[in-house]
Design a protein around this motif. Structure first.
Motif, PDB file in Angstrom:
ATOM      1  N   TRP A 503       0.565  -1.231  -0.048  1.00  0.00           N
ATOM      2  CA  TRP A 503       0.108  -0.020   0.035  1.00  0.00           C
ATOM      3  C   TRP A 503       1.066   1.321   0.013  1.00  0.00           C
ATOM      4  O   TRP A 503       1.831   1.311   0.760  1.00  0.00           O
ATOM      5  N   HIS A 504       0.542   1.937  -0.838  1.00  0.00           N
ATOM      6  CA  HIS A 504       1.225   3.394  -1.013  1.00  0.00           C
ATOM      7  C   HIS A 504       0.849   4.441   0.338  1.00  0.00           C
ATOM      8  O   HIS A 504      -0.204   4.181   0.922  1.00  0.00           O
ATOM      9  N   PRO A 505       1.644   5.165   0.757  1.00  0.00           N
ATOM     10  CA  PRO A 505       1.350   5.990   2.030  1.00  0.00           C
ATOM     11  C   PRO A 505       0.249   6.784   1.633  1.00  0.00           C
ATOM     12  O   PRO A 505      -0.961   6.818   2.751  1.00  0.00           O
ATOM     13  N   HIS A 506      -0.095   7.336   0.517  1.00  0.00           N
ATOM     14  CA  HIS A 506      -1.363   7.841   0.073  1.00  0.00           C
ATOM     15  C   HIS A 506      -2.505   7.159   0.111  1.00  0.00           C
ATOM     16  O   HIS A 506      -3.513   7.487   0.462  1.00  0.00           O
ATOM     17  N   ASP A 507      -2.275   5.835  -0.353  1.00  0.00           N
ATOM     18  CA  ASP A 507      -3.581   4.815  -0.178  1.00  0.00           C
ATOM     19  C   ASP A 507      -4.109   4.876   1.294  1.00  0.00           C
ATOM     20  O   ASP A 507      -5.165   4.904   1.421  1.00  0.00           O
ATOM     21  N   ARG A 508      -3.308   4.915   2.326  1.00  0.00           N
ATOM     22  CA  ARG A 508      -3.467   4.692   3.751  1.00  0.00           C
ATOM     23  C   ARG A 508      -4.320   6.102   4.200  1.00  0.00           C
ATOM     24  O   ARG A 508      -5.108   5.908   4.967  1.00  0.00           O
TER      25      ARG A 508
END
Length: 617
Positions: A503-508
């Motif tokens: 998961w990308h940080p922006h996904d989180r």
């Protein structure tokens, strides 16, 4: 058996069935393969006894033990229904956060004619215009993105090679030919081709809390966007394109409300009211001279010469190796298995290898969805067995204004899950579970679930739970990919699919933001005065113990389409760039995953590709 066709379609789900339906109706010869069996509804079976069994109700049968050597979770128990593969025979393998390999059934929607449309919840939302132009939107945005320090979004996002206006008439075509109920009022997507929905059924009373909360959320956000009835792939009126009929009551009058059983959406539907691709698209052309379907057949690989697929190799139900050919070959067996089939073919055929791997992108940019939500126990108790999957949805978190105000790269559809945990059995099955491999695990491990604790759990939970979900775009990442596993093989001796994703940080950040909005729907709806109703919790899939495996059965990317052969696997018509006659039409083609459930978009795009193919055969 006939061994040459105008079109050979590998996969009978959302990406394959629309092509077969459209071409057969235009007099073309089409062969459809599926690895699983053909299960017919009762009206297609002499004596009116359907082929469906009921073990998919609780996803069990006997307990099984994972015995694949070399996997970190070898020895664990798992449960699967008769329409899911035995993962001892052909597991999907994913790399865990500890860098060890785990077997999972995730990524298999259903191994049956109709694919995932046999068992899915039927939520059939359109993507927004912005979902198809996320590169352009984020290059022109006014506010900075949160948690994207390396600028991955602007570098990796891609616009689709056509705009919403191009896809819109095919959305309308799918809504009419598949058979979908719902409303288009308050949707933030243009319906320029008109409203093709059948009318929805009356919502379950518990959904009033979701309706009220969504309306209040729109007001709090300043958009005043109201909710709408969730589009569902369930017919509520006689459906002329497929010939399906609504059940009649004792007086012979149509009785559409009888569809509300909480089984129509979530499980195999013996009545044929859920618009899976067999009853809506393939069954209606099954008697046409040009149509043939071969279930229980495993396509092992493709071979090619000079940029044309010349042979489709398969094992028949008896395990005998056979071949067929088609002027056009369409691969549509769900993204993971489609990419795997293309990679297996490349491993056996130099011409195929050179052409499908003309750039390093096959299997790359694998996508699922950012998803999650919130749950609460609502006032009162309701009979949730009389419900469809989702009654209300809202687009208030999918507008460009919402994205700018919240520093998000993409938006989400939000809807309620009316039929979640409708029966005590489903309460126990999913209590504390993490994925399909561990169903029942939370219940069996909860030592307090006995005696008075057992009764209290039932009294607290049964008929009161309401959940709100979101589906949102995942940031594309080059290293999120599908490979062939170096050591694990299926029962036919072929390398299995190896899924590597993070998961990308922006996904989180996106998931946290959307989960909070789902929680607000429950807070605002459960307490119309104070607007602060208590909820049990809110969150997103990245928080789960096995988050890297979870896919929401939305299997996308890995063979994205585009306008540049150096930057995509497929051209704008879903044709593999270096091939004349090879197309991929399941969710693998998507360069971004969309802010909603993907099935309707896959179907609409497949109808679009079918019109293109009619110019070629």
């Amino acid at each position: 058996m006939r061994d040459s066709f105008d079109v050979v379609v590998i996969g009978s789900g959302a990406g394959g069935a629309p092509i077969a339906n459209r071409l057969v109706r235009q007099g073309k010869s089409v062969l459809v393969f599926d690895k699983g069996p053909l299960l017919r509804p009762d009206y297609e079976v002499p004596g009116r006894r359907s082929d469906y069994r009921r073990d998919e109700l609780f996803s069990s049968g006997a307990e099984k033990i994972l015995r694949v050597p070399g996997l970190a979770n070898a020895g664990v128990s798992y449960y699967s229904s008769h329409v899911e593969p035995d993962i001892n025979d052909e597991p999907h393998v994913y790399r865990g956060p500890d860098n060890r390999d785990y077997g999972t059934i995730e990524g298999y929607t259903a191994q049956v004619v109709g694919g995932g449309t046999q068992l899915y919840g039927g939520v059939s939302l359109r993507f927004t215009p912005t979902d198809l132009r996320l590169k352009s939107f984020n290059e022109q945005r006014r506010s900075p993105l949160k948690d994207d320090p390396a600028g991955d979004v602007k570098r990796e996002a891609r616009d689709w090679p056509y705009d919403y206006a191009t896809l819109e008439p095919y959305y309308a075509m799918a809504e009419e030919l598949v058979g979908i109920c719902g409303t288009n009022d308050n949707q933030q997507k243009p319906f320029t081709s008109g409203n093709r929905y059948q009318p929805p059924l009356q919502p379950n009373p518990i959904s009033a809390y979701a309706n009220d909360g969504m309306a209040e959320l729109g007001r709090r956000l300043g958009s005043n966007i109201e909710p709408y009835r969730t589009p569902l792939a369930v017919i509520t009126r006689d459906h002329a394109p497929s010939g399906r009929k609504i059940p009649r009551d004792a007086a012979g009058n149509p009785d559409p409300e009888s569809a509300k059983t909480s089984y129509v959406n979530r499980y195999g539907d013996p009545l044929g009211l859920k618009s899976n691709t067999w009853v809506s698209l393939l069954g209606p052309v099954a008697r046409e001279a040009g149509f043939e379907i071969r279930p229980n057949c495993v396509v092992t690989h493709l071979s090619s010469q000079n940029g044309r697929v010349t042979q489709v190799h398969y094992l028949d139900p008896g395990g005998i190796a056979r071949t067929v050919s088609g002027r056009i070959v369409v691969v549509a067996c769900s993204a993971i298995e489609s990419v795997r089939l293309l990679k297996l073919s490349a491993a056996q055929d130099d011409d195929f290898d050179r052409r499908i791997n003309q750039n390093p992108l096959l299997g790359r940019y694998f996508l699922t969805h950012c998803f999650g939500g919130a749950r609460a126990l609502m006032p009162g108790r309701f009979d949730k067995s009389k419900a469809l999957d989702a009654d209300w949805a809202t687009d208030c978190c999918a507008t460009d204004e919402f994205l700018e105000a919240n520093n998000l790269w993409a938006g989400a559809a939000i809807y309620n899950n009316t039929s979640d945990q409708a029966l005590p059995l489903s309460l126990f099955r999913t209590h504390g579970s993490q994925d399909l491999d561990t169903l029942w695990n939370g219940f069996m491990s909860d030592v307090g679930m006995r005696a008075d604790g057992f009764i209290k759990f039932l009294d607290d939970e049964f008929g009161r739970g309401l959940s709100i979900s979101f589906m949102a775009n995942q940031v594309p990442q080059f290293d999120n990919r599908i490979e062939l596993h170096p050591t694990v093989k299926d029962k036919w001796g072929r390398p299995v699919a190896y899924v590597i994703k993070t998961w990308h940080p922006h996904d989180r950040y996106l998931m946290d933001t959307m989960a909070r909005q789902c929680g607000n729907v429950l807070r605002y709806g459960g307490d119309p005065v104070g607007r602060n109703y208590p909820i049990q919790g809110q969150g997103a899939i990245y928080m789960a113990e096995n988050a890297l495996a979870r896919m929401a059965n939305h299997i996308l990317g890995g063979a994205r389409f585009g306008t540049d052969p150096k930057d995509s696997v497929l051209d704008p018509q879903n044709r593999a760039w270096e091939f004349d006659n090879l197309y991929v039409t399941d969710g693998a083609f998507m360069p971004t995953s969309g802010g909603a459930n993907p099935t309707l978009t896959i179907q609409a795009n497949a109808f679009r590709v079918a019109d293109h193919l009619l110019t070629r055969v």
